[in-house]
Enzyme design. Structure first.
Site, PDB file in Angstrom:
ATOM      1  N   HIS A   2     -11.549   1.521 -10.535  1.00  0.00           N
ATOM      2  CA  HIS A   2     -11.279   2.221  -9.273  1.00  0.00           C
ATOM      3  C   HIS A   2     -12.585   2.217  -8.492  1.00  0.00           C
ATOM      4  O   HIS A   2     -13.671   2.293  -9.075  1.00  0.00           O
ATOM      5  CB  HIS A   2     -10.802   3.643  -9.572  1.00  0.00           C
ATOM      6  CG  HIS A   2     -10.600   4.519  -8.370  1.00  0.00           C
ATOM      7  ND1 HIS A   2      -9.989   4.076  -7.211  1.00  0.00           N
ATOM      8  CD2 HIS A   2     -10.924   5.818  -8.149  1.00  0.00           C
ATOM      9  CE1 HIS A   2      -9.946   5.075  -6.340  1.00  0.00           C
ATOM     10  NE2 HIS A   2     -10.509   6.142  -6.888  1.00  0.00           N
ATOM     11  N   GLU A  29      -2.297   9.143  -3.338  1.00  0.00           N
ATOM     12  CA  GLU A  29      -2.252  10.252  -4.290  1.00  0.00           C
ATOM     13  C   GLU A  29      -2.072  11.588  -3.581  1.00  0.00           C
ATOM     14  O   GLU A  29      -1.271  12.430  -3.999  1.00  0.00           O
ATOM     15  CB  GLU A  29      -3.542  10.283  -5.108  1.00  0.00           C
ATOM     16  CG  GLU A  29      -3.693   9.124  -6.083  1.00  0.00           C
ATOM     17  CD  GLU A  29      -5.107   8.988  -6.637  1.00  0.00           C
ATOM     18  OE1 GLU A  29      -5.308   8.162  -7.537  1.00  0.00           O
ATOM     19  OE2 GLU A  29      -6.013   9.706  -6.146  1.00  0.00           O
ATOM     20  N   GLU A  58      18.115  19.727  -9.719  1.00  0.00           N
ATOM     21  CA  GLU A  58      18.266  19.088  -8.408  1.00  0.00           C
ATOM     22  C   GLU A  58      16.934  18.622  -7.824  1.00  0.00           C
ATOM     23  O   GLU A  58      16.847  17.546  -7.238  1.00  0.00           O
ATOM     24  CB  GLU A  58      18.946  20.050  -7.422  1.00  0.00           C
ATOM     25  CG  GLU A  58      20.426  20.185  -7.618  1.00  0.00           C
ATOM     26  CD  GLU A  58      21.170  18.866  -7.504  1.00  0.00           C
ATOM     27  OE1 GLU A  58      20.800  18.034  -6.634  1.00  0.00           O
ATOM     28  OE2 GLU A  58      22.105  18.639  -8.291  1.00  0.00           O
TER      29      GLU A  58
END
Length: 333
Positions: free
Chosen positions: A107, A194, A226
């Protein structure tokens, strides 16, 4: 956009090198094991007392100290947490780098925001799988791979792109496709995604939906199913075939309701706030805030973690997941 596949990469460049993977977390274990099983000479660098030492050794990997790993290797992949990389780099990596070594990252945070500034006589490259490390490992074991991003920041020896492609091939990435980018674009899009969608936006949307249903008097168990449980089913459809696949698979009622109501939630105001978040990523505001937070002992992060753990959706979810043995089994891997 340049995309590379198996036929575009060769392991030969890395077969001539000694390789160190620093860190043995989600990404670290996947990179180290995949490269080892690709026939490459890999050791793992860990700090004294690390709980990962026994785990890595049990997996058949050679484990040495971080400084020894750097001294004895030609290619050094830093897969430590972003907030730890600068300290370890300054004390245990930089003093032992040799002319022509290659520093690799999963990264771009520390390079892009100049927390780490390597010397000019080393290569600097990135191989960033677009998935968690456990999926990098699992797909490799299945004979496949996950897409990766690669980038070259410094090309001292003139063959850094070939080294990056070799690494991507060694972990299985070229089976899925490897996209060439740069540290800036990888870092900024990753942080924005993110914060605005994957970890920030989706979590707040789930919690808000749960709260609205429970506050309206509906059982929290129904609200959980849900607003959180079924989210995975929808995301799987996105993954398989995008928005069209999701809309094709759900009922007409769900498709119409989603298309006509979703834009009432995600409005221009939402997009404007997203643009602010992107600006904070681009200009370093977020990076500076995060670095300061960690230096101060992460009080805000600890507070937010506690609040999340105590949220109603977490409490009811912990109970409901006990009904689903397959979910509990997956979390233990």
């Amino acid at each position: 956009m340049k995309v590379y596949y198996d036929q575009d990469a060769s392991l030969d460049k890395l077969k001539q090198k000694k390789i160190a993977v620093l860190g043995y977390g989600s990404q670290g274990h996947a990179h180290a094991l995949n490269l080892k099983e690709s026939g490459l000479n890999v050791c793992v660098g860990l700090r004294k007392g690390s709980q990962s030492i026994a785990v890595a050794e049990e997996a058949g990997l050679k484990v040495v100290s971080v400084s020894e790993a750097v001294k004895s290797s030609d290619v050094i992949m830093i897969l430590l947490p972003d907030q730890n990389q600068k300290e370890v780099y300054d004390s245990e990596i930089a003093p032992y780098l040799k002319d022509g070594d290659t520093l690799a990252f999963g990264h771009g945070f520390n390079i892009h925001y100049k927390q780490i500034v390597p010397p000019k006589n080393v290569n600097v490259m990135m191989i960033a799988p677009k998935s968690p490390g456990h999926l990098v490992r699992r797909t490799f074991e299945q004979g496949n791979g996950v897409p990766c991003l690669i980038a070259v920041e410094q090309d001292y020896t003139g063959d850094t792109l070939e080294l990056a492609l070799a690494w991507a091939k060694g972990i299985g990435g070229t089976k899925a496709g490897v996209i060439e980018t740069n540290f800036k674009n990888e870092t900024e899009t990753d942080l924005f995604g993110e914060q605005a969608v994957l970890c920030g936006g989706s979590a707040e949307l789930i919690k808000a939906g749960f709260e609205v249903l429970v506050e309206a008097g509906y059982p929290p168990e129904l609200a959980y199913f849900e607003c959180m449980h079924e989210m995975k089913l929808i995301v799987d459809l996105y993954y398989e075939g995008g928005l069209s696949r999701m809309n094709y698979s759900v009922s007409d009622t769900a498709e119409y309701g989603g298309m006509t109501r979703g834009s009432r939630l995600i409005t221009q105001d939402t997009k404007n706030e997203m643009k602010k978040i992107l600006t904070e990523v681009q200009d370093g505001t977020f990076a500076n805030e995060f670095i300061t937070e960690i230096k101060n002992g992460q009080p805000n992060l600890n507070k937010l973690r506690k609040e999340n753990q105590e949220h109603g959706i977490e409490k009811v979810g912990n109970e409901l997941r006990k009904m689903m043995a397959w979910v509990l089994k997956a979390t233990k891997k």
